[in-house]
Design an enzyme around this catalytic site. Structure first.
Site, PDB file in Angstrom:
ATOM      1  N   HIS A  23     -67.872  -4.046   4.871  1.00 37.45           N
ATOM      2  CA  HIS A  23     -67.350  -4.329   6.221  1.00 37.45           C
ATOM      3  C   HIS A  23     -67.783  -5.681   6.770  1.00 37.45           C
ATOM      4  CE1 HIS A  23     -67.222   0.293   6.995  1.00 37.45           C
ATOM      5  NE2 HIS A  23     -66.220  -0.121   6.261  1.00 37.45           N
ATOM      6  N   TYR A 141     -61.092   7.856  -1.331  1.00 40.79           N
ATOM      7  CA  TYR A 141     -60.421   7.497  -0.090  1.00 40.79           C
ATOM      8  C   TYR A 141     -58.966   7.121  -0.390  1.00 40.79           C
ATOM      9  CZ  TYR A 141     -65.032   7.182   2.252  1.00 40.79           C
ATOM     10  OH  TYR A 141     -66.256   7.466   2.784  1.00 40.79           O
ATOM     11  N   LYS A 172     -66.884  12.943  -2.295  1.00 42.23           N
ATOM     12  CA  LYS A 172     -67.033  12.668  -0.862  1.00 42.23           C
ATOM     13  C   LYS A 172     -65.668  12.305  -0.301  1.00 42.23           C
ATOM     14  CE  LYS A 172     -69.172   9.419   2.276  1.00 42.23           C
ATOM     15  NZ  LYS A 172     -69.849   8.158   2.426  1.00 42.23           N
ATOM     16  N   LYS A 174     -63.002  12.506   3.496  1.00 43.07           N
ATOM     17  CA  LYS A 174     -63.041  12.561   4.967  1.00 43.07           C
ATOM     18  C   LYS A 174     -62.690  13.963   5.460  1.00 43.07           C
ATOM     19  CE  LYS A 174     -62.670   7.718   5.496  1.00 43.07           C
ATOM     20  NZ  LYS A 174     -62.047   6.496   5.925  1.00 43.07           N
TER      21      LYS A 174
HETATM   22  P1  FBP Z   1     -70.056   5.996   7.450  1.00 39.74           P
HETATM   23  O1  FBP Z   1     -70.724   7.340   7.642  1.00 39.74           O
HETATM   24  O2  FBP Z   1     -70.764   4.909   8.168  1.00 39.74           O
HETATM   25  O3  FBP Z   1     -68.580   6.072   7.755  1.00 39.74           O
HETATM   26  O4  FBP Z   1     -70.216   5.638   5.908  1.00 39.74           O
HETATM   27  C1  FBP Z   1     -69.448   6.239   4.929  1.00 39.74           C
HETATM   28  C2  FBP Z   1     -68.828   5.187   4.039  1.00 39.74           C
HETATM   29  O5  FBP Z   1     -68.078   5.815   3.019  1.00 39.74           O
HETATM   30  C3  FBP Z   1     -69.804   4.197   3.430  1.00 39.74           C
HETATM   31  O6  FBP Z   1     -70.454   4.700   2.309  1.00 39.74           O
HETATM   32  C4  FBP Z   1     -68.914   3.037   3.158  1.00 39.74           C
HETATM   33  O7  FBP Z   1     -69.542   1.807   3.155  1.00 39.74           O
HETATM   34  C5  FBP Z   1     -67.965   3.079   4.302  1.00 39.74           C
HETATM   35  O8  FBP Z   1     -67.941   4.398   4.796  1.00 39.74           O
HETATM   36  C6  FBP Z   1     -66.582   2.672   3.911  1.00 39.74           C
HETATM   37  O9  FBP Z   1     -65.823   2.617   5.064  1.00 39.74           O
HETATM   38  P2  FBP Z   1     -64.274   2.370   5.076  1.00 39.74           P
HETATM   39  O10 FBP Z   1     -63.646   3.729   5.266  1.00 39.74           O
HETATM   40  O11 FBP Z   1     -64.040   1.473   6.222  1.00 39.74           O
HETATM   41  O12 FBP Z   1     -63.906   1.764   3.744  1.00 39.74           O
END
Ligand code: FBP
Length: 260
Positions: A23, A141, A172, A174
């Protein structure tokens, strides 16, 4: 695969701190820009693991190895290029072993034009890590121009299934605030453990704790939550509230007491 010490009685609360490269330092302030501050939080809060990139592990390993299990994230992507998401390996499993990792992590952007490259790289990582008896955690993701909505129950279930089928020990993903639907997401992870990610700037009050209760009741095995811990002014109180929900099966009203 032996998940101890990253899972205790099948449950886990993990503190990720791999945000700098993902980020840029915009997530940080003058306090939490210091990795030592976050490592100390992981230790004080008795997190099941601290997650970071290899460079942080390299510079800080001596301190935290003795006190908190370590997960080294093996790939990363930067923030600047406006391209289809791809996260490429920057640290070998061998190096993670040298850095005394207890597990390795990897992100896959499901649905990206580059997903097959990440699938391929991840497959090799799973093979190598398991040769070292190291568990593998995959962040799945859904993202990219073909992904219209990354939070439908169907796509989260697909993410969970992808992690299972590619050989991850822990997936992992969401949470989408669909408690009933989330049971399907968890079922798709099969024997892989499913943990839920944090997200940016959430108000950690009753509503959020209710969500945590809901996804735990739907069968999740815990959380990996970063920013909402180390950006908070009361990180250890939040940690206790989350732990009561995750490990002690607490009711929301009881977990809330920790936030007072
Ligand atoms: P958070 O709990 O801060 O959201 O962290 C989880 C995470 O997966 C981190 O491991 C990773 O750096 C970040 O979120 C990635 O975020 P994004 O969804 O913006 O790619």
């Amino acid at each position: 695969m032996k998940l101890n010490p990253i899972f205790k009685n099948g449950k886990s609360l993990i503190l990720p701190y791999d945000h700098g490269i993902e980020h840029s330092p915009t997530d940080f302030n003058l306090v939490n820009v210091d990795p030592q501050y976050v490592i100390d939080l992981a230790i004080k809060g008795k997190f099941n693991a601290f997650v970071c990139q290899a460079g942080i592990a390299h510079h800080y390993i001596e301190h935290h190895k003795k006190t908190v299990p370590l997960v080294i994230k093996l790939n990363a992507k930067g923030k600047i290029p406006k391209i289809e998401p791809i996260s490429v390996q920057n640290c070998s499993v061998k190096r993670a072993v040298k850095l005394q990792a207890d597990a390795v992590g990897y992100t896959i952007y499901l649905g990206s034009e580059h997903e097959r490259e990440m699938f391929k790289e991840f497959g090799k990582i799973v093979e190598e890590a398991h040769d070292y008896s190291l568990p593998v955690i995959v962040w799945v993701y859904p993202r990219g121009r073909f992904v219209k909505d990354d939070l439908t129950t169907d796509i989260l279930a697909y993410a969970a299934r992808t992690g299972l089928e590619l050989g991850a020990d822990v997936v992992k993903v969401k949470y989408n605030n669909d408690k009933e639907g989330y049971k399907w997401v968890v079922q798709n992870a099969g024997k892989a453990k499913l943990i839920v990610s944090g997200g940016p700037g959430i108000e950690l009050g009753e509503k959020y704790l209710r969500h945590v209760r809901d996804f735990m009741d739907a069968g999740a095995s815990g959380m990996a939550i970063g920013r909402n811990i180390w950006q908070s002014e009361k990180p250890l109180k939040i940690t206790k509230a989350l732990k009561s929900l995750i490990f002690d099966n607490a009711k929301v009203k009881d977990a809330l007491k920790w936030l007072k």
